[in-house]
Design a protein around this motif. Structure first.
Motif, PDB file in Angstrom:
ATOM      1  N   MET A  70     -19.363  20.810 -23.945  1.00  0.00           N
ATOM      2  CA  MET A  70     -19.614  21.394 -25.033  1.00  0.00           C
ATOM      3  C   MET A  70     -18.726  20.459 -26.010  1.00  0.00           C
ATOM      4  SD  MET A  70     -20.862  24.412 -25.416  1.00  0.00           S
ATOM      5  CE  MET A  70     -19.940  25.222 -26.598  1.00  0.00           C
ATOM      6  N   SER A  71     -18.760  20.017 -27.041  1.00  0.00           N
ATOM      7  CA  SER A  71     -18.285  19.796 -28.641  1.00  0.00           C
ATOM      8  C   SER A  71     -16.488  19.550 -28.008  1.00  0.00           C
ATOM      9  CB  SER A  71     -18.298  19.735 -30.090  1.00  0.00           C
ATOM     10  OG  SER A  71     -19.738  19.095 -29.924  1.00  0.00           O
ATOM     11  N   PRO A  72     -15.085  19.007 -28.024  1.00  0.00           N
ATOM     12  CA  PRO A  72     -13.876  19.724 -28.136  1.00  0.00           C
ATOM     13  C   PRO A  72     -13.551  20.083 -29.467  1.00  0.00           C
ATOM     14  CG  PRO A  72     -14.803  16.489 -28.482  1.00  0.00           C
ATOM     15  CD  PRO A  72     -15.907  17.465 -27.789  1.00  0.00           C
ATOM     16  N   THR A  73     -13.221  20.269 -29.304  1.00  0.00           N
ATOM     17  CA  THR A  73     -11.912  20.636 -30.403  1.00  0.00           C
ATOM     18  C   THR A  73     -11.435  19.460 -31.223  1.00  0.00           C
ATOM     19  OG1 THR A  73      -9.657  21.360 -29.994  1.00  0.00           O
ATOM     20  CG2 THR A  73     -11.536  23.374 -30.038  1.00  0.00           C
ATOM     21  N   SER A  74     -11.264  20.365 -33.194  1.00  0.00           N
ATOM     22  CA  SER A  74     -10.291  19.214 -33.659  1.00  0.00           C
ATOM     23  C   SER A  74      -9.714  19.026 -32.834  1.00  0.00           C
ATOM     24  CB  SER A  74     -11.057  19.765 -34.751  1.00  0.00           C
ATOM     25  OG  SER A  74     -12.248  20.416 -35.433  1.00  0.00           O
ATOM     26  N   PRO A  75      -8.810  17.482 -33.739  1.00  0.00           N
ATOM     27  CA  PRO A  75      -7.561  17.079 -33.594  1.00  0.00           C
ATOM     28  C   PRO A  75      -6.787  18.349 -34.270  1.00  0.00           C
ATOM     29  CG  PRO A  75      -9.349  14.843 -34.143  1.00  0.00           C
ATOM     30  CD  PRO A  75      -9.731  16.609 -34.235  1.00  0.00           C
ATOM     31  N   THR A  76      -5.303  18.416 -33.604  1.00  0.00           N
ATOM     32  CA  THR A  76      -4.533  18.619 -34.256  1.00  0.00           C
ATOM     33  C   THR A  76      -3.656  17.535 -35.065  1.00  0.00           C
ATOM     34  OG1 THR A  76      -4.182  20.697 -32.626  1.00  0.00           O
ATOM     35  CG2 THR A  76      -2.195  20.795 -33.978  1.00  0.00           C
ATOM     36  N   ALA A  77      -3.192  18.441 -36.254  1.00  0.00           N
ATOM     37  CA  ALA A  77      -2.531  17.427 -36.878  1.00  0.00           C
ATOM     38  C   ALA A  77      -1.183  17.469 -36.644  1.00  0.00           C
ATOM     39  CB  ALA A  77      -2.722  17.859 -39.182  1.00  0.00           C
ATOM     40  N   VAL A  78      -0.151  15.879 -36.987  1.00  0.00           N
ATOM     41  CA  VAL A  78       0.446  15.803 -36.844  1.00  0.00           C
ATOM     42  C   VAL A  78       1.546  16.912 -37.866  1.00  0.00           C
ATOM     43  CG1 VAL A  78       2.511  14.199 -36.783  1.00  0.00           C
ATOM     44  CG2 VAL A  78       0.747  13.755 -35.478  1.00  0.00           C
ATOM     45  N   PRO A  79       2.347  17.423 -37.346  1.00  0.00           N
ATOM     46  CA  PRO A  79       3.167  18.173 -38.361  1.00  0.00           C
ATOM     47  C   PRO A  79       4.265  17.649 -39.378  1.00  0.00           C
ATOM     48  CG  PRO A  79       3.506  18.932 -36.261  1.00  0.00           C
ATOM     49  CD  PRO A  79       3.062  17.325 -35.717  1.00  0.00           C
ATOM     50  N   SER A  80       3.914  16.288 -39.292  1.00  0.00           N
ATOM     51  CA  SER A  80       4.841  15.540 -40.149  1.00  0.00           C
ATOM     52  C   SER A  80       3.852  15.371 -41.651  1.00  0.00           C
ATOM     53  CB  SER A  80       5.493  14.036 -40.194  1.00  0.00           C
ATOM     54  OG  SER A  80       4.789  13.299 -39.170  1.00  0.00           O
ATOM     55  N   LEU A  81       2.464  15.288 -41.067  1.00  0.00           N
ATOM     56  CA  LEU A  81       1.597  15.151 -42.088  1.00  0.00           C
ATOM     57  C   LEU A  81       1.026  16.464 -42.762  1.00  0.00           C
ATOM     58  CD1 LEU A  81      -0.821  12.927 -40.785  1.00  0.00           C
ATOM     59  CD2 LEU A  81       1.156  12.486 -42.189  1.00  0.00           C
ATOM     60  N   ARG A  82       1.957  17.694 -42.390  1.00  0.00           N
ATOM     61  CA  ARG A  82       1.942  19.053 -43.286  1.00  0.00           C
ATOM     62  C   ARG A  82       2.362  19.152 -44.779  1.00  0.00           C
ATOM     63  NH1 ARG A  82       1.297  23.050 -38.608  1.00  0.00           N
ATOM     64  NH2 ARG A  82       1.022  24.427 -40.824  1.00  0.00           N
ATOM     65  N   GLY A  83       2.390  18.339 -45.777  1.00  0.00           N
ATOM     66  CA  GLY A  83       3.153  18.879 -46.910  1.00  0.00           C
ATOM     67  C   GLY A  83       2.443  19.503 -47.537  1.00  0.00           C
ATOM     68  N   ALA A 130     -11.479   9.812 -30.188  1.00  0.00           N
ATOM     69  CA  ALA A 130     -10.709  11.100 -30.859  1.00  0.00           C
ATOM     70  C   ALA A 130     -10.935  12.049 -31.951  1.00  0.00           C
ATOM     71  CB  ALA A 130      -9.780  10.823 -30.413  1.00  0.00           C
ATOM     72  N   GLY A 131     -11.546  11.306 -32.431  1.00  0.00           N
ATOM     73  CA  GLY A 131     -12.313  11.802 -34.180  1.00  0.00           C
ATOM     74  C   GLY A 131     -12.227  11.086 -34.749  1.00  0.00           C
ATOM     75  N   GLU A 132     -11.681   9.733 -34.754  1.00  0.00           N
ATOM     76  CA  GLU A 132     -11.239   9.043 -35.495  1.00  0.00           C
ATOM     77  C   GLU A 132     -12.132   8.576 -36.809  1.00  0.00           C
ATOM     78  OE1 GLU A 132      -7.661   4.956 -36.573  1.00  0.00           O
ATOM     79  OE2 GLU A 132      -7.724   6.484 -35.292  1.00  0.00           O
ATOM     80  N   HIS A 133     -11.265   8.016 -38.003  1.00  0.00           N
ATOM     81  CA  HIS A 133     -12.200   7.392 -39.704  1.00  0.00           C
ATOM     82  C   HIS A 133     -11.607   6.125 -39.443  1.00  0.00           C
ATOM     83  CE1 HIS A 133     -15.515  10.789 -40.057  1.00  0.00           C
ATOM     84  NE2 HIS A 133     -14.481  12.062 -39.405  1.00  0.00           N
ATOM     85  N   HIS A 193       1.058   6.361 -36.709  1.00  0.00           N
ATOM     86  CA  HIS A 193       0.374   7.469 -35.836  1.00  0.00           C
ATOM     87  C   HIS A 193       0.253   7.551 -35.412  1.00  0.00           C
ATOM     88  CE1 HIS A 193      -1.275  11.454 -37.344  1.00  0.00           C
ATOM     89  NE2 HIS A 193      -1.966  10.675 -37.118  1.00  0.00           N
ATOM     90  N   PRO A 194       0.623   8.409 -34.150  1.00  0.00           N
ATOM     91  CA  PRO A 194       0.530   8.452 -32.741  1.00  0.00           C
ATOM     92  C   PRO A 194      -0.906   9.029 -32.434  1.00  0.00           C
ATOM     93  CG  PRO A 194       2.104  10.701 -32.763  1.00  0.00           C
ATOM     94  CD  PRO A 194       1.599   9.281 -34.278  1.00  0.00           C
ATOM     95  N   GLY A 195      -1.530   9.901 -33.928  1.00  0.00           N
ATOM     96  CA  GLY A 195      -3.083  10.560 -33.037  1.00  0.00           C
ATOM     97  C   GLY A 195      -3.721  10.049 -34.351  1.00  0.00           C
ATOM     98  N   PRO A 196      -5.581  10.479 -33.887  1.00  0.00           N
ATOM     99  CA  PRO A 196      -6.165  10.211 -34.379  1.00  0.00           C
ATOM    100  C   PRO A 196      -6.357   9.956 -36.306  1.00  0.00           C
ATOM    101  CG  PRO A 196      -7.244  11.850 -33.567  1.00  0.00           C
ATOM    102  CD  PRO A 196      -5.688  11.893 -33.147  1.00  0.00           C
ATOM    103  N   ALA A 197      -6.615   8.834 -37.270  1.00  0.00           N
ATOM    104  CA  ALA A 197      -6.855   9.174 -37.999  1.00  0.00           C
ATOM    105  C   ALA A 197      -8.233   9.874 -38.695  1.00  0.00           C
ATOM    106  CB  ALA A 197      -6.320   7.783 -39.382  1.00  0.00           C
ATOM    107  N   ALA A 198      -7.737  11.246 -38.219  1.00  0.00           N
ATOM    108  CA  ALA A 198      -8.842  12.539 -38.700  1.00  0.00           C
ATOM    109  C   ALA A 198      -8.853  12.717 -39.796  1.00  0.00           C
ATOM    110  CB  ALA A 198      -8.735  12.981 -37.670  1.00  0.00           C
ATOM    111  N   ALA A 199     -10.376  13.377 -39.869  1.00  0.00           N
ATOM    112  CA  ALA A 199     -10.803  14.694 -41.953  1.00  0.00           C
ATOM    113  C   ALA A 199     -10.448  15.916 -40.839  1.00  0.00           C
ATOM    114  CB  ALA A 199     -11.722  14.545 -41.917  1.00  0.00           C
ATOM    115  N   PRO A 200      -9.849  16.718 -41.452  1.00  0.00           N
ATOM    116  CA  PRO A 200     -10.005  16.585 -43.272  1.00  0.00           C
ATOM    117  C   PRO A 200      -8.406  15.685 -43.856  1.00  0.00           C
ATOM    118  CG  PRO A 200      -9.150  18.363 -43.213  1.00  0.00           C
ATOM    119  CD  PRO A 200      -9.862  18.243 -41.945  1.00  0.00           C
ATOM    120  N   VAL A 201      -8.438  15.435 -45.217  1.00  0.00           N
ATOM    121  CA  VAL A 201      -6.785  15.160 -45.766  1.00  0.00           C
ATOM    122  C   VAL A 201      -7.032  15.375 -46.478  1.00  0.00           C
ATOM    123  CG1 VAL A 201      -5.620  12.339 -45.985  1.00  0.00           C
ATOM    124  CG2 VAL A 201      -6.508  12.890 -43.248  1.00  0.00           C
ATOM    125  N   LEU A 202      -5.870  15.486 -47.515  1.00  0.00           N
ATOM    126  CA  LEU A 202      -5.215  15.651 -48.990  1.00  0.00           C
ATOM    127  C   LEU A 202      -4.459  14.243 -49.110  1.00  0.00           C
ATOM    128  CD1 LEU A 202      -4.799  16.956 -51.494  1.00  0.00           C
ATOM    129  CD2 LEU A 202      -3.445  18.537 -50.524  1.00  0.00           C
TER     130      LEU A 202
END
Length: 289
Positions: free
Chosen positions: A1-14, A71-74, A88-97
């Motif tokens: 099965m497809s893995p779930t979407s990467p979880t955003a790092v809390p600091s990027l939750r403005g 890991a789903g990085e764009h 940034h420790p995680g992938p550069a994943a979408a969505p992004v505002l």
């Protein structure tokens, strides 16, 4: 099965605030959405963006259907992530505002982005998060995530034993039964008005048919397809420009098969909805800008 979407790092939750004192406040053309329409979170945001008619207020950059990094990085988003979170420790994943004034990311957390689009930029669009229906919206959200998405993944996961399979499939079918009953006497899932619950449920049904179905046996898919009211509702929404204009069937298929860790099952050959026919029935649609 497809893995779930990467979880955003809390600091990027403005969040977008009400006025200039908030730092990030609603200004036309200041912000930009970065979306990959093969991603369910991005698809929900794109549909919401169109329902609220935000094309002239908040532009959208469309990303490839299949991420080009691990890991789903764009890779196109990496500069924004690095500007916003050093190393940034995680992938550069979408969505992004993103914020065009600062060159940084406001949020990479889909639920917050959805609420801010509606509450800060909504204008004359539909009331997608009516306050009186808050509990119902949350309940439909849990049904979609836990009792449809997670249950379908569990039922189709390679190596699932018969007991786990029956439990997961039973949860999925009971949830679809309850939604079927809801839609026997109402146009939308919460009544006569379209809300964010319809956006989430529609995207969930798209995923169920175009992604999860590939890993279920034919008998299970036939039972799922037997919910006529529910799938008629999905087709009807697909014919609306705000929904169907963003449905990238080829992109969803390519993203799924690029990331899939499961095994194709007999249900893959049993199409539930002819999405192409549903899309042909819609009027000429505008495009994202």
């Amino acid at each position: 099965m497809s893995p779930t979407s990467p979880t955003a790092v809390p600091s990027l939750r403005g969040r977008i605030g009400c006025d200039a004192r908030s730092g990030h406040y609603a200004v036309p053309h200041r912000y930009r959405l970065h979306l990959s329409l093969s991603c369910p979170d991005c698809l929900r945001i794109a549909v919401t963006h169109s329902l609220l008619d935000l094309g002239d207020t908040l532009p959208v950059t469309l990303l490839p259907a299949v991420p080009d990094g691990p890991a789903g990085e764009h890779s196109a988003l990496r500069p924004l992530y690095e500007a916003s979170s050093h190393q940034h420790p995680g992938p550069a994943a979408a969505p992004v505002l993103s914020d065009g004034w600062t060159g940084r990311i406001v949020s990479a957390h889909a639920p917050d982005i959805l609420r801010d689009l509606t509450e800060r930029f909504g204008g004359e669009g539909p009331v997608l998060y009516p306050h009186h229906a808050r509990n119902d919206l949350e309940a439909i959200g849990r049904l979609c995530e836990q009792d449809i998405n997670e249950a379908a993944q569990s039922a189709g996961r390679l190596g699932t034993d018969s007991s786990e399979y029956e439990t997961a499939l039973g949860t999925l079918l009971r949830t679809l039964d309850s939604l079927e009953r809801r839609l026997t006497d109402r146009e939308y899932v919460l009544g006569d008005e379209l809300t964010s619950a319809d956006v989430q449920l529609w995207v969930t049904l798209v995923q169920l048919d175009t992604v999860h179905r590939w890993h279920l046996d034919a008998a299970a898919v036939q039972l799922i397809a037997g919910h006529g009211q529910l799938w008629a509702y999905a087709r009807r929404l697909a014919a609306l420009p705000a929904f169907g204009s963003h449905l990238d069937l080829d992109g969803i298929a390519r993203r799924h098969h690029a990331r899939c860790q499961g095994q194709e099952a007999a249900g893959a050959a049993v199409q539930i909805v002819d999405w192409t026919a549903a899309l042909r029935s819609r009027p000429v649609t505008p495009t994202l800008r």
